[in-house]
Motif scaffolding. Structure first.
Motif, PDB file in Angstrom:
ATOM      1  N   MET A 105       0.838  -1.173   0.000  1.00  0.00           N
ATOM      2  CA  MET A 105       0.000   0.000   0.000  1.00  0.00           C
ATOM      3  C   MET A 105       0.884   1.239   0.000  1.00  0.00           C
ATOM      4  O   MET A 105       1.737   1.403   0.857  1.00  0.00           O
ATOM      5  N   ASN A 106       0.703   2.089  -0.962  1.00  0.00           N
ATOM      6  CA  ASN A 106       1.427   3.353  -0.997  1.00  0.00           C
ATOM      7  C   ASN A 106       0.705   4.365  -0.138  1.00  0.00           C
ATOM      8  O   ASN A 106      -0.516   4.378  -0.065  1.00  0.00           O
ATOM      9  N   PHE A 107       1.453   5.234   0.461  1.00  0.00           N
ATOM     10  CA  PHE A 107       0.901   6.191   1.397  1.00  0.00           C
ATOM     11  C   PHE A 107       1.426   7.560   1.032  1.00  0.00           C
ATOM     12  O   PHE A 107       2.625   7.761   0.939  1.00  0.00           O
ATOM     13  N   ASP A 108       0.534   8.526   0.795  1.00  0.00           N
ATOM     14  CA  ASP A 108       1.005   9.870   0.514  1.00  0.00           C
ATOM     15  C   ASP A 108       1.193  10.625   1.827  1.00  0.00           C
ATOM     16  O   ASP A 108       1.009  10.074   2.902  1.00  0.00           O
ATOM     17  N   ASP A 109       1.557  11.880   1.736  1.00  0.00           N
ATOM     18  CA  ASP A 109       1.874  12.659   2.935  1.00  0.00           C
ATOM     19  C   ASP A 109       0.680  13.430   3.480  1.00  0.00           C
ATOM     20  O   ASP A 109       0.846  14.348   4.267  1.00  0.00           O
ATOM     21  N   SER A 110      -0.538  13.060   3.086  1.00  0.00           N
ATOM     22  CA  SER A 110      -1.710  13.785   3.580  1.00  0.00           C
ATOM     23  C   SER A 110      -2.205  13.161   4.885  1.00  0.00           C
ATOM     24  O   SER A 110      -1.963  11.997   5.164  1.00  0.00           O
ATOM     25  N   PHE A 111      -2.889  13.974   5.644  1.00  0.00           N
ATOM     26  CA  PHE A 111      -3.486  13.513   6.888  1.00  0.00           C
ATOM     27  C   PHE A 111      -4.668  14.414   7.195  1.00  0.00           C
ATOM     28  O   PHE A 111      -4.813  15.482   6.607  1.00  0.00           O
ATOM     29  N   THR A 112      -5.529  13.986   8.100  1.00  0.00           N
ATOM     30  CA  THR A 112      -6.748  14.715   8.416  1.00  0.00           C
ATOM     31  C   THR A 112      -6.719  15.197   9.850  1.00  0.00           C
ATOM     32  O   THR A 112      -6.329  14.454  10.753  1.00  0.00           O
ATOM     33  N   ILE A 113      -7.151  16.432  10.038  1.00  0.00           N
ATOM     34  CA  ILE A 113      -7.316  16.972  11.382  1.00  0.00           C
ATOM     35  C   ILE A 113      -8.809  16.959  11.681  1.00  0.00           C
ATOM     36  O   ILE A 113      -9.603  17.536  10.939  1.00  0.00           O
ATOM     37  N   THR A 114      -9.186  16.283  12.739  1.00  0.00           N
ATOM     38  CA  THR A 114     -10.599  16.158  13.089  1.00  0.00           C
ATOM     39  C   THR A 114     -10.961  17.133  14.208  1.00  0.00           C
ATOM     40  O   THR A 114     -10.092  17.648  14.921  1.00  0.00           O
ATOM     41  N   ASP A 115     -12.264  17.337  14.375  1.00  0.00           N
ATOM     42  CA  ASP A 115     -12.740  18.175  15.476  1.00  0.00           C
ATOM     43  C   ASP A 115     -12.313  17.598  16.823  1.00  0.00           C
ATOM     44  O   ASP A 115     -12.001  18.344  17.759  1.00  0.00           O
ATOM     45  N   GLU A 116     -12.285  16.267  16.926  1.00  0.00           N
ATOM     46  CA  GLU A 116     -11.875  15.621  18.176  1.00  0.00           C
ATOM     47  C   GLU A 116     -10.434  15.981  18.537  1.00  0.00           C
ATOM     48  O   GLU A 116     -10.114  16.190  19.709  1.00  0.00           O
ATOM     49  N   MET A 117      -9.573  16.047  17.535  1.00  0.00           N
ATOM     50  CA  MET A 117      -8.177  16.416  17.789  1.00  0.00           C
ATOM     51  C   MET A 117      -8.080  17.850  18.280  1.00  0.00           C
ATOM     52  O   MET A 117      -7.338  18.144  19.214  1.00  0.00           O
ATOM     53  N   ILE A 118      -8.847  18.723  17.669  1.00  0.00           N
ATOM     54  CA  ILE A 118      -8.840  20.128  18.084  1.00  0.00           C
ATOM     55  C   ILE A 118      -9.406  20.251  19.492  1.00  0.00           C
ATOM     56  O   ILE A 118      -8.875  21.002  20.325  1.00  0.00           O
ATOM     57  N   ASP A 119     -10.456  19.481  19.790  1.00  0.00           N
ATOM     58  CA  ASP A 119     -11.067  19.513  21.121  1.00  0.00           C
ATOM     59  C   ASP A 119     -10.116  19.014  22.208  1.00  0.00           C
ATOM     60  O   ASP A 119     -10.319  19.297  23.387  1.00  0.00           O
ATOM     61  N   MET A 120      -9.079  18.273  21.816  1.00  0.00           N
ATOM     62  CA  MET A 120      -8.090  17.786  22.779  1.00  0.00           C
ATOM     63  C   MET A 120      -7.161  18.908  23.227  1.00  0.00           C
ATOM     64  O   MET A 120      -6.347  18.710  24.115  1.00  0.00           O
ATOM     65  N   GLY A 121      -7.280  20.060  22.599  1.00  0.00           N
ATOM     66  CA  GLY A 121      -6.438  21.192  22.966  1.00  0.00           C
ATOM     67  C   GLY A 121      -5.114  21.233  22.224  1.00  0.00           C
ATOM     68  O   GLY A 121      -4.257  22.044  22.550  1.00  0.00           O
ATOM     69  N   LEU A 122      -4.963  20.370  21.234  1.00  0.00           N
ATOM     70  CA  LEU A 122      -3.720  20.374  20.469  1.00  0.00           C
ATOM     71  C   LEU A 122      -3.732  21.529  19.484  1.00  0.00           C
ATOM     72  O   LEU A 122      -4.754  21.833  18.876  1.00  0.00           O
ATOM     73  N   ARG A 123      -2.579  22.155  19.325  1.00  0.00           N
ATOM     74  CA  ARG A 123      -2.450  23.281  18.404  1.00  0.00           C
ATOM     75  C   ARG A 123      -1.127  23.168  17.650  1.00  0.00           C
ATOM     76  O   ARG A 123      -0.210  22.472  18.068  1.00  0.00           O
ATOM     77  N   GLY A 124      -1.048  23.869  16.548  1.00  0.00           N
ATOM     78  CA  GLY A 124       0.203  23.991  15.802  1.00  0.00           C
ATOM     79  C   GLY A 124       0.793  22.654  15.406  1.00  0.00           C
ATOM     80  O   GLY A 124       0.086  21.735  14.998  1.00  0.00           O
ATOM     81  N   ASN A 125       2.103  22.560  15.526  1.00  0.00           N
ATOM     82  CA  ASN A 125       2.809  21.351  15.103  1.00  0.00           C
ATOM     83  C   ASN A 125       2.464  20.141  15.957  1.00  0.00           C
ATOM     84  O   ASN A 125       2.517  19.010  15.469  1.00  0.00           O
ATOM     85  N   ASP A 126       2.092  20.355  17.228  1.00  0.00           N
ATOM     86  CA  ASP A 126       1.668  19.226  18.060  1.00  0.00           C
ATOM     87  C   ASP A 126       0.438  18.571  17.432  1.00  0.00           C
ATOM     88  O   ASP A 126       0.345  17.343  17.354  1.00  0.00           O
ATOM     89  N   LEU A 127      -0.497  19.382  16.978  1.00  0.00           N
ATOM     90  CA  LEU A 127      -1.705  18.886  16.322  1.00  0.00           C
ATOM     91  C   LEU A 127      -1.354  18.151  15.035  1.00  0.00           C
ATOM     92  O   LEU A 127      -1.883  17.067  14.763  1.00  0.00           O
ATOM     93  N   LEU A 128      -0.456  18.700  14.253  1.00  0.00           N
ATOM     94  CA  LEU A 128      -0.075  18.075  12.991  1.00  0.00           C
ATOM     95  C   LEU A 128       0.617  16.736  13.208  1.00  0.00           C
ATOM     96  O   LEU A 128       0.331  15.758  12.507  1.00  0.00           O
ATOM     97  N   VAL A 129       1.523  16.659  14.168  1.00  0.00           N
ATOM     98  CA  VAL A 129       2.219  15.393  14.439  1.00  0.00           C
ATOM     99  C   VAL A 129       1.231  14.346  14.940  1.00  0.00           C
ATOM    100  O   VAL A 129       1.273  13.187  14.529  1.00  0.00           O
ATOM    101  N   TYR A 130       0.317  14.755  15.820  1.00  0.00           N
ATOM    102  CA  TYR A 130      -0.702  13.819  16.297  1.00  0.00           C
ATOM    103  C   TYR A 130      -1.522  13.290  15.114  1.00  0.00           C
ATOM    104  O   TYR A 130      -1.791  12.095  15.027  1.00  0.00           O
TER     105      TYR A 130
END
Length: 90
Positions: A1-26
């Motif tokens: 399976m090939n994997f591109d560099d895209s990812f999704t940020i969900t409302d749940e992730m934002i609700d966890m209080g993650l911001r900036g690069n911490d949010l992106l890495v998560y």
């Protein structure tokens, strides 16, 4: 399976209080954790290159996520391979 560099940020992730690069890495780790791979096995340089940050900063972000209990770190048993990471509640 090939994997591109895209990812999704969900409302749940934002609700966890993650911001900036911490949010992106998560979000990167969550994508691997939920896409049938189970674990993010990439190395710190992958995250650093993708987000255009230093490896030191990428390592610090991973450490913060582990300390917050949002990400679990699995140490490598084989010499020289990178650690693996997974979100704690996929």
């Amino acid at each position: 399976m090939n994997f591109d560099d895209s990812f999704t940020i969900t409302d749940e992730m934002i609700d966890m209080g993650l911001r900036g690069n911490d949010l992106l890495v998560y979000a990167i780790i969550a994508r691997y954790s939920q896409a049938g791979f189970g674990l993010f096995n990439g190395d710190i340089s992958y995250i650093a290159n993708l987000l255009k940050i230093s490896e030191k900063e990428a390592a610090a972000i991973l450490e913060r996520l582990v300390k917050k209990g949002l990400v679990k770190k699995y140490d490598s048993l084989a010499g020289g391979s990178p650690c693996s990471y997974a979100i704690t509640n996929p």
